[in-house]
Write a protein that holds these residues in place. Structure first.
Motif, PDB file in Angstrom:
ATOM      1  N   GLN A 163       0.699  -1.067  -0.010  1.00 40.91           N
ATOM      2  CA  GLN A 163      -0.105  -0.069   0.163  1.00 40.91           C
ATOM      3  C   GLN A 163       0.882   1.094   0.226  1.00 40.91           C
ATOM      4  N   LEU A 164       1.955   1.454   0.772  1.00 36.96           N
ATOM      5  CA  LEU A 164       2.705   2.495   0.641  1.00 36.96           C
ATOM      6  C   LEU A 164       3.342   2.629  -0.676  1.00 36.96           C
ATOM      7  N   ARG A 165       3.888   1.396  -1.323  1.00 31.38           N
ATOM      8  CA  ARG A 165       4.423   1.855  -2.491  1.00 31.38           C
ATOM      9  C   ARG A 165       3.433   2.149  -3.512  1.00 31.38           C
ATOM     10  N   ASN A 166       2.126   1.604  -3.483  1.00 28.88           N
ATOM     11  CA  ASN A 166       1.147   2.132  -4.355  1.00 28.88           C
ATOM     12  C   ASN A 166       0.887   3.966  -4.169  1.00 28.88           C
ATOM     13  N   MET A 167       0.868   4.162  -2.854  1.00 30.94           N
ATOM     14  CA  MET A 167       0.759   5.492  -2.690  1.00 30.94           C
ATOM     15  C   MET A 167       1.648   6.197  -3.167  1.00 30.94           C
ATOM     16  N   ARG A 168       3.045   5.987  -2.863  1.00 28.55           N
ATOM     17  CA  ARG A 168       4.114   6.718  -3.614  1.00 28.55           C
ATOM     18  C   ARG A 168       4.020   6.839  -5.118  1.00 28.55           C
ATOM     19  N   VAL A 169       3.837   5.718  -5.581  1.00 26.31           N
ATOM     20  CA  VAL A 169       3.654   5.574  -7.131  1.00 26.31           C
ATOM     21  C   VAL A 169       2.434   6.600  -7.536  1.00 26.31           C
ATOM     22  N   ALA A 170       1.354   6.504  -6.906  1.00 28.36           N
ATOM     23  CA  ALA A 170       0.080   7.455  -7.236  1.00 28.36           C
ATOM     24  C   ALA A 170       0.633   8.943  -7.186  1.00 28.36           C
ATOM     25  N   LYS A 171       1.453   9.346  -5.916  1.00 35.06           N
ATOM     26  CA  LYS A 171       1.773  10.725  -5.923  1.00 35.06           C
ATOM     27  C   LYS A 171       2.538  11.017  -6.822  1.00 35.06           C
ATOM     28  N   GLN A 172       3.790  10.104  -7.318  1.00 35.77           N
ATOM     29  CA  GLN A 172       4.339  10.562  -8.237  1.00 35.77           C
ATOM     30  C   GLN A 172       3.752  10.832  -9.620  1.00 35.77           C
ATOM     31  N   LYS A 173       2.755  10.131  -9.895  1.00 34.23           N
ATOM     32  CA  LYS A 173       1.994  10.142 -11.063  1.00 34.23           C
ATOM     33  C   LYS A 173       1.171  11.643 -10.953  1.00 34.23           C
ATOM     34  N   MET A 174       0.388  11.933  -9.959  1.00 35.83           N
ATOM     35  CA  MET A 174      -0.169  13.180  -9.665  1.00 35.83           C
ATOM     36  C   MET A 174       0.886  14.564  -9.818  1.00 35.83           C
ATOM     37  N   GLU A 175       2.026  14.450  -9.250  1.00 34.99           N
ATOM     38  CA  GLU A 175       3.088  15.434  -9.552  1.00 34.99           C
ATOM     39  C   GLU A 175       3.269  15.479 -10.988  1.00 34.99           C
ATOM     40  N   LYS A 176       3.564  14.322 -11.560  1.00 34.19           N
ATOM     41  CA  LYS A 176       3.611  14.534 -13.081  1.00 34.19           C
ATOM     42  C   LYS A 176       2.814  15.142 -13.852  1.00 34.19           C
ATOM     43  N   ALA A 177       1.468  14.981 -13.480  1.00 34.60           N
ATOM     44  CA  ALA A 177       0.222  15.359 -14.072  1.00 34.60           C
ATOM     45  C   ALA A 177       0.279  17.085 -13.920  1.00 34.60           C
ATOM     46  N   LYS A 178       0.357  17.400 -12.866  1.00 30.75           N
ATOM     47  CA  LYS A 178       0.319  18.726 -12.260  1.00 30.75           C
ATOM     48  C   LYS A 178       1.497  19.458 -13.153  1.00 30.75           C
ATOM     49  N   LYS A 179       2.728  18.782 -13.409  1.00 30.40           N
ATOM     50  CA  LYS A 179       3.873  19.701 -14.295  1.00 30.40           C
ATOM     51  C   LYS A 179       3.150  19.613 -15.454  1.00 30.40           C
ATOM     52  N   MET A 180       2.452  18.671 -16.154  1.00 26.33           N
ATOM     53  CA  MET A 180       2.074  18.436 -17.406  1.00 26.33           C
ATOM     54  C   MET A 180       0.724  19.590 -17.600  1.00 26.33           C
ATOM     55  N   LYS A 181       0.023  19.831 -16.608  1.00 27.25           N
ATOM     56  CA  LYS A 181      -1.029  20.827 -16.932  1.00 27.25           C
ATOM     57  C   LYS A 181      -0.109  22.320 -16.565  1.00 27.25           C
ATOM     58  N   ARG A 182       0.851  22.579 -15.760  1.00 25.69           N
ATOM     59  CA  ARG A 182       1.307  23.731 -15.684  1.00 25.69           C
ATOM     60  C   ARG A 182       2.245  24.089 -17.157  1.00 25.69           C
ATOM     61  N   ALA A 183       2.726  23.250 -17.618  1.00 27.61           N
ATOM     62  CA  ALA A 183       3.503  23.517 -18.888  1.00 27.61           C
ATOM     63  C   ALA A 183       2.364  23.665 -19.976  1.00 27.61           C
ATOM     64  N   GLN A 184       1.269  22.948 -19.801  1.00 23.68           N
ATOM     65  CA  GLN A 184       0.100  23.257 -21.046  1.00 23.68           C
ATOM     66  C   GLN A 184      -0.363  24.911 -20.780  1.00 23.68           C
ATOM     67  N   ARG A 185      -0.646  25.165 -19.374  1.00 22.99           N
ATOM     68  CA  ARG A 185      -0.995  26.547 -19.206  1.00 22.99           C
ATOM     69  C   ARG A 185       0.212  27.677 -19.637  1.00 22.99           C
ATOM     70  N   LEU A 186       1.537  27.319 -19.265  1.00 24.11           N
ATOM     71  CA  LEU A 186       2.261  28.180 -19.985  1.00 24.11           C
ATOM     72  C   LEU A 186       2.378  28.406 -21.418  1.00 24.11           C
ATOM     73  N   LYS A 187       2.288  27.127 -22.029  1.00 19.07           N
ATOM     74  CA  LYS A 187       2.202  27.028 -23.390  1.00 19.07           C
ATOM     75  C   LYS A 187       1.123  28.071 -23.999  1.00 19.07           C
ATOM     76  N   ARG A 188      -0.158  27.749 -23.480  1.00 16.31           N
ATOM     77  CA  ARG A 188      -1.246  28.619 -23.775  1.00 16.31           C
ATOM     78  C   ARG A 188      -1.263  30.008 -23.732  1.00 16.31           C
ATOM     79  N   ARG A 189      -0.464  30.441 -22.564  1.00 11.89           N
ATOM     80  CA  ARG A 189      -0.431  32.021 -22.339  1.00 11.89           C
ATOM     81  C   ARG A 189       0.713  32.612 -23.349  1.00 11.89           C
ATOM     82  N   ARG A 190       1.531  31.706 -23.621  1.00 14.56           N
ATOM     83  CA  ARG A 190       2.526  32.155 -24.523  1.00 14.56           C
ATOM     84  C   ARG A 190       2.096  32.583 -26.086  1.00 14.56           C
ATOM     85  N   ARG A 191       1.079  31.861 -26.464  1.00 12.10           N
ATOM     86  CA  ARG A 191       0.397  31.949 -27.637  1.00 12.10           C
ATOM     87  C   ARG A 191      -0.374  33.339 -27.899  1.00 12.10           C
TER      88      ARG A 191
END
Length: 191
Positions: A163-191
């Motif tokens: 369970q701890l390993r699964n929670m760690r993996v899920a947290k990493q996935k969420m962080e990665k998704a947040k980074k992707m969203k931020r990058a997309q927002r920045l990309k949209r703002r630059r346009r």
């Protein structure tokens, strides 16, 4: 000639997609839920070396907890729909935005409306962050207590580790998704 063949292939693909029989959504969701539950139990059986009695108990525990969660979601959805209908009727009855705001404020003071849905009609009525986290933690506690009753000490130690390993993996996935969203927002703002 190539264009005609491509068009015929496209139309055949399209027609077979529409001709497939559609299952009712509730029944399909229930089947998928049962299938996911079965797969989860089998996976735990392999990881923890569960016997038949333990596997049945784990499946029953998962079914009980998911039924509680589904009932809570259904009641929350009904409440949101009632709130939305009240807001729509208030909007139709009021002649101006100011009058609508006053009537919403009056309904909030009387306790007939909930704050999250009334403050922002465009967004779905999100439950308070504290309440959502509290419910999730309650669910995790109930799951752990149930698993502790079902499993022996060695199996429970392995279960906690998994369970701890699964929670760690899920947290990493969420962080990665947040980074992707931020990058997309920045990309949209630059346009």
């Amino acid at each position: 000639m190539k264009n005609i063949l491509f068009l015929v292939a496209f139309l055949l693909t399209l027609s077979t997609g529409f001709s497939q029989e559609r299952k009712p959504l509730k029944r399909q969701a229930a089947v998928q839920l049962e299938q996911r539950r079965t797969l989860a139990v089998k996976k735990l059986t392999l990881q923890l070396d569960l016997n038949n009695r333990q596997a049945k108990s784990v499946k029953a525990l998962m079914k009980e907890l998911s039924a509680d969660r589904m009932n809570r979601r259904l009641t929350e959805r009904k409440e949101r729909m009632q709130q939305r209908e009240k807001l729509i009727s208030l909007r139709k009855e009021s002649k101006s935005d100011a009058e609508f705001r006053r009537s919403v404020q009056r309904e909030l003071e009387n306790g007939n409306l909930n704050r999250p849905l009334a403050t922002n009609m465009k967004k779905r009525g999100r439950v308070d962050n504290f309440e959502a986290k509290n419910r999730a933690l309650d669910h995790m506690i109930a799951m752990r207590k149930g698993m502790k009753n079902i499993l022996n000490d060695a199996q429970y130690a392995r279960y906690k580790k998994i369970q701890l390993r699964n929670m760690r993996v899920a947290k990493q996935k969420m962080e990665k998704a947040k980074k992707m969203k931020r990058a997309q927002r920045l990309k949209r703002r630059r346009r």
